[in-house]
Write an enzyme that holds these catalytic residues in place. Sequence first.
Site, PDB file in Angstrom:
ATOM      1  N   HIS A  33      38.655  44.938  37.049  1.00 37.81           N
ATOM      2  CA  HIS A  33      40.013  45.201  36.592  1.00 37.81           C
ATOM      3  C   HIS A  33      40.268  46.699  36.654  1.00 37.81           C
ATOM      4  O   HIS A  33      39.366  47.479  36.379  1.00 37.81           O
ATOM      5  CB  HIS A  33      40.193  44.702  35.150  1.00 37.81           C
ATOM      6  CG  HIS A  33      41.617  44.548  34.776  1.00 37.81           C
ATOM      7  ND1 HIS A  33      42.376  45.605  34.327  1.00 37.81           N
ATOM      8  CD2 HIS A  33      42.438  43.467  34.831  1.00 37.81           C
ATOM      9  CE1 HIS A  33      43.594  45.173  34.104  1.00 37.81           C
ATOM     10  NE2 HIS A  33      43.675  43.887  34.407  1.00 37.81           N
TER      11      HIS A  33
ATOM     12  N   ASP B 122      41.397  35.801  34.721  1.00 37.85           N
ATOM     13  CA  ASP B 122      41.539  34.674  35.637  1.00 37.85           C
ATOM     14  C   ASP B 122      40.236  34.051  36.086  1.00 37.85           C
ATOM     15  O   ASP B 122      40.238  33.130  36.897  1.00 37.85           O
ATOM     16  CB  ASP B 122      42.392  35.091  36.834  1.00 37.85           C
ATOM     17  CG  ASP B 122      43.845  35.071  36.428  1.00 37.85           C
ATOM     18  OD1 ASP B 122      44.204  34.159  35.654  1.00 37.85           O
ATOM     19  OD2 ASP B 122      44.605  35.953  36.839  1.00 37.85           O
TER      20      ASP B 122
HETATM   21  N1  ACO Z   1      33.631  41.929  43.431  1.00 32.81           N
HETATM   22  C1  ACO Z   1      32.803  42.831  44.022  1.00 32.81           C
HETATM   23  N2  ACO Z   1      33.003  44.157  44.007  1.00 32.81           N
HETATM   24  C2  ACO Z   1      34.080  44.600  43.353  1.00 32.81           C
HETATM   25  C3  ACO Z   1      34.985  43.733  42.701  1.00 32.81           C
HETATM   26  C4  ACO Z   1      34.719  42.358  42.759  1.00 32.81           C
HETATM   27  N3  ACO Z   1      35.533  41.483  42.165  1.00 32.81           N
HETATM   28  N4  ACO Z   1      35.973  44.452  42.132  1.00 32.81           N
HETATM   29  C5  ACO Z   1      35.709  45.739  42.420  1.00 32.81           C
HETATM   30  N5  ACO Z   1      34.558  45.831  43.151  1.00 32.81           N
HETATM   31  C6  ACO Z   1      33.904  47.065  43.606  1.00 32.81           C
HETATM   32  C7  ACO Z   1      34.684  47.698  44.738  1.00 32.81           C
HETATM   33  O1  ACO Z   1      34.241  47.220  45.990  1.00 32.81           O
HETATM   34  C8  ACO Z   1      34.377  49.149  44.520  1.00 32.81           C
HETATM   35  O2  ACO Z   1      33.067  49.376  44.990  1.00 32.81           O
HETATM   36  P1  ACO Z   1      32.654  50.788  45.679  1.00 32.81           P
HETATM   37  O3  ACO Z   1      32.747  51.811  44.582  1.00 32.81           O
HETATM   38  O4  ACO Z   1      31.279  50.544  46.175  1.00 32.81           O
HETATM   39  O5  ACO Z   1      33.642  51.017  46.779  1.00 32.81           O
HETATM   40  C9  ACO Z   1      34.325  49.294  43.006  1.00 32.81           C
HETATM   41  O6  ACO Z   1      33.962  47.997  42.529  1.00 32.81           O
HETATM   42  C10 ACO Z   1      35.645  49.728  42.374  1.00 32.81           C
HETATM   43  O7  ACO Z   1      36.642  48.766  42.732  1.00 32.81           O
HETATM   44  P2  ACO Z   1      38.119  49.111  43.189  1.00 32.81           P
HETATM   45  O8  ACO Z   1      38.544  48.059  44.162  1.00 32.81           O
HETATM   46  O9  ACO Z   1      38.185  50.539  43.625  1.00 32.81           O
HETATM   47  O10 ACO Z   1      38.886  48.956  41.810  1.00 32.81           O
HETATM   48  P3  ACO Z   1      40.454  48.785  41.624  1.00 32.81           P
HETATM   49  O11 ACO Z   1      40.749  49.224  40.252  1.00 32.81           O
HETATM   50  O12 ACO Z   1      41.186  49.433  42.751  1.00 32.81           O
HETATM   51  O13 ACO Z   1      40.681  47.207  41.785  1.00 32.81           O
HETATM   52  C11 ACO Z   1      40.807  44.893  41.287  1.00 32.81           C
HETATM   53  C12 ACO Z   1      40.772  46.328  40.723  1.00 32.81           C
HETATM   54  C13 ACO Z   1      41.885  44.778  42.374  1.00 32.81           C
HETATM   55  C14 ACO Z   1      41.147  43.921  40.170  1.00 32.81           C
HETATM   56  C15 ACO Z   1      39.420  44.551  41.892  1.00 32.81           C
HETATM   57  O14 ACO Z   1      38.435  44.611  40.872  1.00 32.81           O
HETATM   58  C16 ACO Z   1      39.389  43.205  42.586  1.00 32.81           C
HETATM   59  O15 ACO Z   1      39.753  43.108  43.759  1.00 32.81           O
HETATM   60  N6  ACO Z   1      38.950  42.115  41.879  1.00 32.81           N
HETATM   61  C17 ACO Z   1      38.955  40.776  42.443  1.00 32.81           C
HETATM   62  C18 ACO Z   1      40.354  40.192  42.407  1.00 32.81           C
HETATM   63  C19 ACO Z   1      40.794  39.823  41.016  1.00 32.81           C
HETATM   64  O16 ACO Z   1      40.076  39.176  40.263  1.00 32.81           O
HETATM   65  N7  ACO Z   1      42.023  40.216  40.680  1.00 32.81           N
HETATM   66  C20 ACO Z   1      42.625  39.898  39.376  1.00 32.81           C
HETATM   67  C21 ACO Z   1      42.921  41.157  38.651  1.00 32.81           C
HETATM   68  S1  ACO Z   1      43.397  40.844  37.013  1.00 32.81           S
HETATM   69  C22 ACO Z   1      44.922  40.132  37.123  1.00 32.81           C
HETATM   70  O17 ACO Z   1      45.759  40.371  37.941  1.00 32.81           O
HETATM   71  C23 ACO Z   1      45.111  39.158  36.106  1.00 32.81           C
END
Ligand code: ACO
Length: 399
Positions: A280, A337
Amino acid sequence: GLNIGPLLKSTGQVTYDPGFMNTANAKSAITYIDGDEGVLRYRGYPIDQLAQNSSFLEVAYLLIYGELPTGDQLGAWDEEIRRHTMLHEDLKGFFSGFPRDAHPMPVLSSAVSALSTFYPDSLDPFDEEQVHISTIRLMAKLPVIASYAFKKSIGQPMLYPDNSLNLTENFLRQCFGVPAEPYELDPDMVKALDLLLILHADHEQNCSTSTVRLVGSSHANMFASVSAGINALYGPLHGGANEAVLNMLRSIKSDGVKPEDFMDKVKNKEAGVKLMGFGHRVYKNYDPRAKIVKKTAHDILGKLGGNDELLDIAMRLEEKALADDYFIERKLYPNVDFYTGLIYKAMGFPEKMFTPLFALGRLPGWIAQWRELIEDPATKIGRPRQVYTGHDLRDYPVR
Ligand code: ACO
């Protein structure tokens, strides 16, 4: 090679902040989040207290009007919403224009956008009475629109709303009832759905809410702004995650993949595989909503007989992730979720309906934030700047 000259000239400074990681777009008195501590409050009230004691309609009132309603106020709010559930018959015809297997999210956003054409009498953002009636219309009609989108997708006749029921009860009846047959409400299901709607009701400046605010900042009406929010919610990184989680659990099950092997794929970032429902932007701790949902998933799956095998896979993935350095270092925890899809599935909703259910929950938040924006004299049209990376001046080649 970044060209920030024009920005420097006009403002003296420039902030390049992709994803708005550090940019506050609004002052807001609605929702408080402390992402490091895993705290969420609506208008000061902790989410777990609201989840335990309140109802979705009461929470919607709290978010929109700022205070918990008295008994009389809640009764009047409920009554007024019940009186506005009917959709114009022409709007009902609108649904037949979509392909049968249409995803309900674009159907929802199109129908909400179309409300501007059916209700031209309530579009002025600066007329208090018009804003009030738009609020009631949206609250009353979005569940009906969602149920029509659902009925269409399964080829069943649409049901008229039954105004002897409250919003959550009537929505379930309109989704799962059939004409000319009584529909028996399951109190466990009503309670669980009402709870999930409360948990989704607002989350400060998330992608869809920021979209509602940006569109509203041009003084677009509430229907147009909320319709844009629904489209933002459609994306798999936002509201679409609940659907993506269930698809992920299903494919792990059907391909016979071991959860640990799936985790390796995620950690190796194979083809962009993510553990959907994890991570998140704001929570760097357990999402307080996910804690409540996890418990509800156990209760409701026990009562309604949901798919225990998928719940087992989800729990094993969570267990592995919470003990894994990749997730620990990045502070990735389950978000709201991760478990909701399993509950919706147990209730009988197909995957396509998961994100519309999120939209129903988030609606009061969108409305409250749109109203706060409109009422704030400091509001300016949202108009970010850019860092230009294209060509310098060049002459058109006259051939
Ligand atoms: N699985 C694996 N790796 C992940 C995940 C995940 N679910 N989420 C983040 N990471 C990793 C990224 O690859 C990144 O790694 P790195 O530093 O090696 O490049 C690091 O964690 C930071 O992640 P970001 O994508 O930069 O974080 P951001 O704040 O931009 O994204 C997000 C947040 C979009 C929610 C992301 O965690 C994600 O895509 N999660 C999966 C989708 C999801 O569950 N979305 C629902 C969000 S909550 C909602 O809307 C109710």
